[in-house]
Scaffold this active site. Structure first.
Site, PDB file in Angstrom:
ATOM      1  N   TRP A  99      -8.439  -4.247  -8.226  1.00  0.00           N
ATOM      2  CA  TRP A  99      -7.206  -3.832  -8.908  1.00  0.00           C
ATOM      3  C   TRP A  99      -7.032  -4.567 -10.229  1.00  0.00           C
ATOM      4  O   TRP A  99      -6.663  -3.978 -11.243  1.00  0.00           O
ATOM      5  CB  TRP A  99      -5.987  -4.034  -8.003  1.00  0.00           C
ATOM      6  CG  TRP A  99      -6.074  -3.253  -6.735  1.00  0.00           C
ATOM      7  CD1 TRP A  99      -6.124  -3.746  -5.468  1.00  0.00           C
ATOM      8  CD2 TRP A  99      -6.154  -1.814  -6.597  1.00  0.00           C
ATOM      9  NE1 TRP A  99      -6.233  -2.723  -4.559  1.00  0.00           N
ATOM     10  CE2 TRP A  99      -6.249  -1.532  -5.227  1.00  0.00           C
ATOM     11  CE3 TRP A  99      -6.158  -0.754  -7.507  1.00  0.00           C
ATOM     12  CZ2 TRP A  99      -6.339  -0.223  -4.737  1.00  0.00           C
ATOM     13  CZ3 TRP A  99      -6.254   0.545  -7.027  1.00  0.00           C
ATOM     14  CH2 TRP A  99      -6.340   0.794  -5.654  1.00  0.00           C
ATOM     15  N   ASP A 166       0.989  -7.952 -10.967  1.00  0.00           N
ATOM     16  CA  ASP A 166       0.870  -6.839 -10.032  1.00  0.00           C
ATOM     17  C   ASP A 166       1.166  -7.425  -8.653  1.00  0.00           C
ATOM     18  O   ASP A 166       0.377  -8.209  -8.122  1.00  0.00           O
ATOM     19  CB  ASP A 166      -0.553  -6.267 -10.110  1.00  0.00           C
ATOM     20  CG  ASP A 166      -0.800  -5.169  -9.066  1.00  0.00           C
ATOM     21  OD1 ASP A 166       0.088  -4.915  -8.226  1.00  0.00           O
ATOM     22  OD2 ASP A 166      -1.902  -4.573  -9.088  1.00  0.00           O
ATOM     23  N   LYS A 190       2.781  -0.654   0.136  1.00  0.00           N
ATOM     24  CA  LYS A 190       2.156  -1.725   0.894  1.00  0.00           C
ATOM     25  C   LYS A 190       3.209  -2.505   1.684  1.00  0.00           C
ATOM     26  O   LYS A 190       3.100  -2.669   2.878  1.00  0.00           O
ATOM     27  CB  LYS A 190       1.400  -2.694  -0.020  1.00  0.00           C
ATOM     28  CG  LYS A 190       0.442  -2.036  -1.003  1.00  0.00           C
ATOM     29  CD  LYS A 190      -0.873  -1.610  -0.380  1.00  0.00           C
ATOM     30  CE  LYS A 190      -1.682  -0.636  -1.229  1.00  0.00           C
ATOM     31  NZ  LYS A 190      -1.987  -1.087  -2.592  1.00  0.00           N
TER      32      LYS A 190
HETATM   33  C1  LIG Z   1      -2.790  -0.552  -3.767  1.00  0.00           C
HETATM   34  C2  LIG Z   1      -2.803  -1.390  -4.955  1.00  0.00           C
HETATM   35  C3  LIG Z   1      -2.780  -0.844  -6.242  1.00  0.00           C
HETATM   36  C4  LIG Z   1      -2.808   0.635  -6.492  1.00  0.00           C
HETATM   37  O1  LIG Z   1      -1.596   1.186  -6.169  1.00  0.00           O
HETATM   38  P1  LIG Z   1      -1.297   2.739  -6.392  1.00  0.00           P
HETATM   39  O2  LIG Z   1       0.179   2.787  -6.139  1.00  0.00           O
HETATM   40  O3  LIG Z   1      -2.089   3.497  -5.381  1.00  0.00           O
HETATM   41  O4  LIG Z   1      -1.672   3.105  -7.772  1.00  0.00           O
HETATM   42  C5  LIG Z   1      -2.745  -1.709  -7.310  1.00  0.00           C
HETATM   43  N1  LIG Z   1      -2.717  -3.045  -7.139  1.00  0.00           N
HETATM   44  C6  LIG Z   1      -2.753  -3.602  -5.912  1.00  0.00           C
HETATM   45  C7  LIG Z   1      -2.718  -5.088  -5.786  1.00  0.00           C
HETATM   46  C8  LIG Z   1      -2.789  -2.795  -4.791  1.00  0.00           C
HETATM   47  O5  LIG Z   1      -2.798  -3.352  -3.577  1.00  0.00           O
END
Ligand SMILES: *Cc1c(COP(=O)(O)O)cnc(C)c1O
Length: 355
Positions: A99, A166, A190
């Protein structure tokens, strides 16, 4: 048979969150209409959004001067939207896995983005340390929890520059020093809600400075000014996020979530370290409490498939590791009950005894 949900995302949510959201889908606030069929501008929906924003601010102790907005597009769209709004001259990124790497790639489309440090040399099994950030960067981007590789920062780094994080997979699992950040974002699926909504926390006075034309929908100001109502927001996912935020508050807030995360992780890593069949995949000090990765020890490699089948029979769902790590990954988000972890541990012990 009872199922134990260890999915990495979309993932486990508190039962009450699902039930309360289901009720509102059938009949929103006794209106006789479904939450799915009302206008986002209906007077009953505004309080949902307002309460969600207020709880975000309260639970994370967000200081004055920040806005919370709910968008579409996932964290993946933020990879581009963040530099679009915040990169003026140069940005720095720490590459801690898939990511983080994607975030860096998008930033490079926008301007100068440097990879300050990376743990690619060891399949992202640790968090790089010992780096210093150039003082002239607009921000340092970090991925606080690496969902795929199972590493986690756990603490907001001490740096002399502004941070952007993030926090897709660890938001609300620990207290965050929001004042250090210009932006915190994540997909909700998540640790917060059903899929379909992205949360973004932005520092208001840092918006509108980037020297480029930003498409209307990608300009955070558009959504800040309209309170996430510039266009139709994802109504049902936002409602489910609100239910989770209420649940977090009822259950003691992020301090309590933090304690539970420690408890679950201590138990499960304890078993991984003790059990002769398994070993962890990441450096001990960088172990994620949210995504706990482990593999079979070398001499028991051939037992991977049998253990997976054995665990599946015991009701364990979603423990297969990501293909870039292999083995197993037990995601232990806020809603994961200690009981789920105990059952997984029991499964590991029973499997060991049988081999
Ligand atoms: C799942 C995830 C993403 C991607 O998320 P989307 O909402 O599917 O675009 C980005 N960063 C992290 C740390 C993730 O766990």
């Amino acid at each position: 048979m009872k199922k134990y949900n260890f999915n990495a995302g979309p993932s486990i949510l508190p039962r009450e969150v699902i039930e309360n959201t289901a009720k509102q889908i059938l009949d929103f606030n006794g209106s006789g209409l479904s939450l799915m069929e009302i206008s986002h501008r209906a007077k009953d929906f505004q309080p949902v959004l307002d309460e969600a924003v207020a709880l975000f601010k309260e639970l994370l102790s967000i200081p004055e001067g920040y806005s919370v907005i709910f968008l579409g597009g996932g964290a993946s769209l933020q990879f581009y939207q963040v530099p679009c709004n915040f990169l003026i001259k140069k940005a720095a990124y720490i590459n801690t896995g898939t990511w983080a790497n994607k975030a860096l790639k998008e930033a490079k489309r926008v301007g100068e983005a440097l990879e300050l440090a990376s743990s690619a040399d060891a399949n992202f099994s640790y968090i790089p340390k010992g780096w210093t950030v150039p003082t002239d960067v607009d921000y340092l981007h970090i991925t606080t929890n690496n969902t795929i590789y199972g590493t986690e920062l756990r603490k907001d780094p001490e740096v002399s520059v502004r941070l952007i994080g993030d926090m897709s997979s660890d938001i609300f699992s620990r207290p965050v020093d929001v004042a250090k950040y210009d932006c915190i974002y994540g997909g909700a699926q998540k640790n917060l809600a059903m899929a379909g909504v992205t949360f973004v926390i932005v520092k208001d006075d840092k918006l509108g400075r980037a020297p480029r034309e930003i498409p209307t929908m990608l300009d955070y100001r558009t959504h800040v000014e309209k309170g996430s109502m510039f266009n139709t927001p994802p109504v049902v996912p936002i409602y489910s996020a609100l239910e989770t935020l209420r649940w977090i508050k009822r259950n003691g807030g992020v301090e309590a979530m933090n304690k539970l995360a420690d408890e679950r992780a201590d138990l499960l890593y304890g078993e991984i370290d003790r059990n002769k069949l398994f070993r962890g995949t990441v450096k001990e000090e960088d172990r994620s409490r949210m995504n706990i990765c482990f593999v079979m020890n070398d001499e028991y490699k051939e037992l991977e498939k049998p253990f997976f089948d054995f665990a599946t029979e015991r009701g364990m769902v979603g423990i297969k590791g990501h293909r870039s790590v292999g083995g197993f990954r037990a995601s232990c988000y806020n809603a994961q009950p200690i009981e789920g972890v105990r059952e997984l541990i029991k499964t590991m012990k029973d499997f060991e005894a049988a081999h």
